[in-house]
Each structure stands twice: as structure tokens, then as C-alpha cells.
Design a protein around this motif. Structure first.
Motif, PDB file in Angstrom:
ATOM      1  N   SER A  60     134.478  23.986  35.676  1.00 40.53           N
ATOM      2  CA  SER A  60     135.296  25.116  36.133  1.00 40.53           C
ATOM      3  C   SER A  60     134.415  26.256  36.613  1.00 40.53           C
ATOM      4  O   SER A  60     133.514  26.700  35.902  1.00 40.53           O
ATOM      5  N   LEU A  61     134.717  26.735  37.808  1.00 39.68           N
ATOM      6  CA  LEU A  61     133.973  27.877  38.346  1.00 39.68           C
ATOM      7  C   LEU A  61     134.393  29.189  37.708  1.00 39.68           C
ATOM      8  O   LEU A  61     133.729  30.211  37.881  1.00 39.68           O
ATOM      9  N   SER A  62     135.513  29.196  36.990  1.00 41.72           N
ATOM     10  CA  SER A  62     135.966  30.430  36.361  1.00 41.72           C
ATOM     11  C   SER A  62     135.062  30.814  35.189  1.00 41.72           C
ATOM     12  O   SER A  62     135.075  31.957  34.742  1.00 41.72           O
ATOM     13  N   GLU A  63     134.271  29.861  34.687  1.00 38.32           N
ATOM     14  CA  GLU A  63     133.351  30.148  33.595  1.00 38.32           C
ATOM     15  C   GLU A  63     132.078  30.788  34.139  1.00 38.32           C
ATOM     16  O   GLU A  63     131.463  30.277  35.084  1.00 38.32           O
ATOM     17  N   ALA A  64     131.691  31.894  33.521  1.00 40.96           N
ATOM     18  CA  ALA A  64     130.505  32.622  33.976  1.00 40.96           C
ATOM     19  C   ALA A  64     129.258  31.743  33.955  1.00 40.96           C
ATOM     20  O   ALA A  64     128.379  31.879  34.809  1.00 40.96           O
ATOM     21  N   SER A  97     129.233  29.750  37.134  1.00 37.30           N
ATOM     22  CA  SER A  97     129.035  30.633  38.287  1.00 37.30           C
ATOM     23  C   SER A  97     127.566  30.963  38.467  1.00 37.30           C
ATOM     24  O   SER A  97     127.043  30.986  39.583  1.00 37.30           O
ATOM     25  N   ALA A  98     126.887  31.215  37.340  1.00 34.55           N
ATOM     26  CA  ALA A  98     125.448  31.504  37.395  1.00 34.55           C
ATOM     27  C   ALA A  98     124.677  30.288  37.882  1.00 34.55           C
ATOM     28  O   ALA A  98     123.738  30.404  38.679  1.00 34.55           O
ATOM     29  N   ILE A 130     125.802  27.698  39.820  1.00 40.36           N
ATOM     30  CA  ILE A 130     126.058  27.343  41.223  1.00 40.36           C
ATOM     31  C   ILE A 130     125.375  28.323  42.162  1.00 40.36           C
ATOM     32  O   ILE A 130     124.939  27.952  43.253  1.00 40.36           O
ATOM     33  N   SER A 131     125.237  29.568  41.752  1.00 39.41           N
ATOM     34  CA  SER A 131     124.541  30.549  42.596  1.00 39.41           C
ATOM     35  C   SER A 131     123.099  30.121  42.841  1.00 39.41           C
ATOM     36  O   SER A 131     122.596  30.179  43.973  1.00 39.41           O
ATOM     37  N   GLN A 188     135.621  20.893  41.390  1.00 38.09           N
ATOM     38  CA  GLN A 188     135.870  21.250  39.999  1.00 38.09           C
ATOM     39  C   GLN A 188     136.640  20.122  39.312  1.00 38.09           C
ATOM     40  O   GLN A 188     137.726  19.762  39.749  1.00 38.09           O
TER      41      GLN A 188
END
Length: 345
Positions: free
Chosen positions: A73-77, A80-81, A83-84, A101
Motif C-alpha cells: 500500500s502506498l498509503s503507508e509512509a 512512500s519513502a 518508492i521515492s 499495489q
């Protein structure tokens, strides 16, 4: 040239009265082509709005210049870190990232993998869905020549490439910190029992208690399926004990959020009646009035960057002439040490 028709290398060659091979080399800055010719070719190409035929290039180089990334899930910080950093690395190699996802659904995960396989991505970075127990797709992708690198949630298999976090170091520091503050009733809200990460956390929890001379109370180890209800039920199971714990280590920050809500619903106070430490350093903690006592950092950005670096090593190796793909078959793992950070209390 007909209106609406895309200009080609042949069109440029015809106008400049040179060969198509010369145009091709000039567009790719080949050293055998003189500077003046290269400048003339590029100037005309720009005037004609020429765009390279990507399909032809892909066919010739046997690459699509895309990689797939599949996350729960991309909603998890945390993700997100990760994938950046993956996108930053891919961009430096002029690659495009296709993202999927799984939402921790094994069927959805497999569907995404098959779609990426059909579209011939050059490689895949994958954090496995927490409910996935079958990994036949690894061999399918291997036979298709598509390397895979796992990170964070990694199958308990030998012949895979992976970036993993040593969860034991952070757990040891967490228990040591609780013990140094005088806590003896230390509990653990663990994730699904089948997960390798859950097993690793539990072993580390028990070892750390022993090292601190704290007897193991099996009632202090509870499990959640990571849903809000599961997290709440696991917390209430601890709270309702005749001797409730004074400190809790939880599987991740989302478990901790639900656990703290459950504590408050019973009229108890976080960081007074019950203290928390959890994986994996949720960025929003610093904005909360009453955050957990501390966090266990798992370095998601570094995991993502190293996963991308490893994947491109495999892609480069696979495309070299007479390449030995033993790196893909044998597997390689890089281990990062988790650590206790942001002690708020």
C-alpha cells in the motif's frame, strides 16, 4: 512528408542527402560522425519534431526500459519513502517505474505480476503481500528472464535476491530501554504468525527478555491480522489480563495507533499506564501530543535504494553477452540493522 505522418530517419536522410545509418549514428552521438554533420542532423530532427521509434529500439536492445514495483500500500509512509528512492534510482538510469499495489491480497498481487510479465518489464521490485504463502511466480519470472528483488516483506526462501532489515537489533534496544526504565511486565503485539518477520520479532523479543532477566509470560504475546479490529482485540486481550503489562512492543506503527486508541477507550493513559515502542518510525509521531515512547527504524528509503541498485545490477548482468545469470539463480541478501530512534518520553 504527408501531414500528420511522423517523420522518420529516412526522411531526414533524404533531405540531407546522407545515408540513414549516418543519421542514426549522428542522433546517437557516435564518434565516427563529424560534429558538423551531427549538428545538421539534430537541427533538422528538431525542426521536424522527430521522435525515435521506441518499439524498434526496445526490440533491438531487448529492453523496455521499465521496471515494475509492487507494494502492499502506498498509503503507508514506509512504502512512500521506499518508492521515492526507487524512482530516483530508476530515473538516473532513464527507466520508467510501473507501480502496483497488492493491498496484501495474494490474488491481486499475482495478477499484477502477470500483467507486468506480459508487458515485459525488465525487472521487478517486490514487497510481498502479507497473506502470500505461495511463490511459484518466482520461477515463472526467472524462466521469463525477469529478475526480482524483494525488500521489507521477504519470503523465507534461499534462492532469492533481497534487501532485509535485521529486526532483532531494534527489538533488543526496545526491551533494553523498557527494562532500564524499570518495566518488568513487557508485552508484544505481534503480526500474523506465518510471517517470517513475525517469527523474527518474536524470537528477538524472547531473547531480549532473557538477557534482561525478565521471565517470559506467554499471555503477554498476542497476535493480530493487522486489521483495525484485530489490532484492537489484541490490545484488549492484554488490557483485560489480571496483571496487565506496563509496556508494549507492537508489530508496526498502525498497530500502535489502534492499540493506543484501545487503551484510551478503557480510561487508561498512554505513557503513564502503558508505554509503547513500535516498528517503524512513523513520520507523524513528532506532530502528536502523546506519541509512543520510541520507534524502531527500519530504513525504508535505504531499503528501496539498495533494492533498485541490486535490480539494475541483475538487469545489466542479464543483458551482457554470454552473461552468467548465477546471481539470479543463487540469490543474494543485504541486511540492514534496525535501531531504536526518536525516544519521545
Amino acid at each position: 512528408m504527408n501531414k500528420g505522418k511522423q517523420p522518420t530517419i529516412k526522411e531526414i536522410a533524404k533531405r540531407l542527402k546522407i545515408s540513414t545509418s549516418t543519421v542514426s549514428r549522428a542522433l546517437n552521438d557516435h564518434p565516427s560522425i563529424g560534429l558538423i554533420t551531427t549538428m545538421r542532423v539534430k537541427k533538422l530532427a528538431e525542426e521536424l519534431n522527430y521522435e525515435p521509434n521506441r518499439t524498434a529500439i526496445f526490440f533491438k536492445q531487448r529492453k523496455t526500459f521499465t521496471i515494475g514495483v509492487i507494494l502492499p500500500s502506498l498509503s503507508e509512509a514506509f512504502f512512500s519513502a521506499a518508492i521515492s528512492e526507487i524512482e530516483n534510482f530508476a530515473n538516473s538510469r532513464n527507466y520508467t517505474v510501473i507501480l502496483g499495489q497488492s493491498l496484501d491480497d495474494p490474488e491481486r498481487e499475482l495478477k499484477i505480476i502477470n500483467t507486468m510479465k506480459v508487458h515485459r518489464v525488465d525487472g521487478i521490485i517486490l514487497s510481498s503481500a502479507k497473506n502470500t504463502r505461495e511463490f511459484e511466480y518466482i520461477e515463472i519470472l526467472r524462466n521469463a528472464g525477469i529478475p526480482v528483488v524483494f525488500f521489507d516483506c521477504v519470503p523465507d526462501l534461499v534462492q532469492i535476491n533481497a534487501i532485509v532489515s535485521n529486526l532483532k537489533t531494534g527489538m533488543k534496544e526496545a526491551i533494553d530501554t523498557f527494562a532500564s526504565c524499570g518495566h518488568r511486565g513487557i508485552a508484544f503485539i505481534n503480526g500474523p504468525a506465518h510471517l517470517p518477520a513475525s517469527k523474527e520479532r518474536e524470537e528477538a523479543f524472547i531473547d531480549a527478555l532473557v538477557n534482561n532477566g525478565i521471565p517470559l509470560n506467554r499471555d503477554y504475546i498476542v497476535y493480530t491480522d493487522l486489521s483495525e479490529k484485530g489490532n484492537t482485540d489484541a490490545t484488549l486481550q492484554l488490557i483485560n489480563l489480571s496483571e496487565r503489562p506496563s509496556a508494549v512492543v507492537s508489530f508496526n506503527d498502525y498497530v500502535t495507533l489502534d492499540a493506543m486508541n484501545a487503551v484510551r477507550s478503557k480510561g487508561l493513559t498512554v505513557n503513564q499506564d502503558i508505554f509503547f515502542i513500535s516498528y517503524a518510525n512513523y513520520p507523524i509521531w513528532k506532530y502528536m501530543e502523546n506519541p509512543p515512547m520510541a520507534s524502531i527504524e527500519q530504513l525504508p528509503g535505504k531499503q528501496g535504494a539498495l533494492a533498485a541498485e541490486m535490480l539494475f545490477e541483475l538487469i545489466d548482468r542479464d543483458t551482457e553477452e554470454n552473461a552468467d545469470d548465477s546471481g539470479i539463480k543463487q540469490g543474494r541478501k543485504i541486511v540492514l540493522e534496525s535501531k531504536l530512534v526518536n525516544q519521545h518520553v
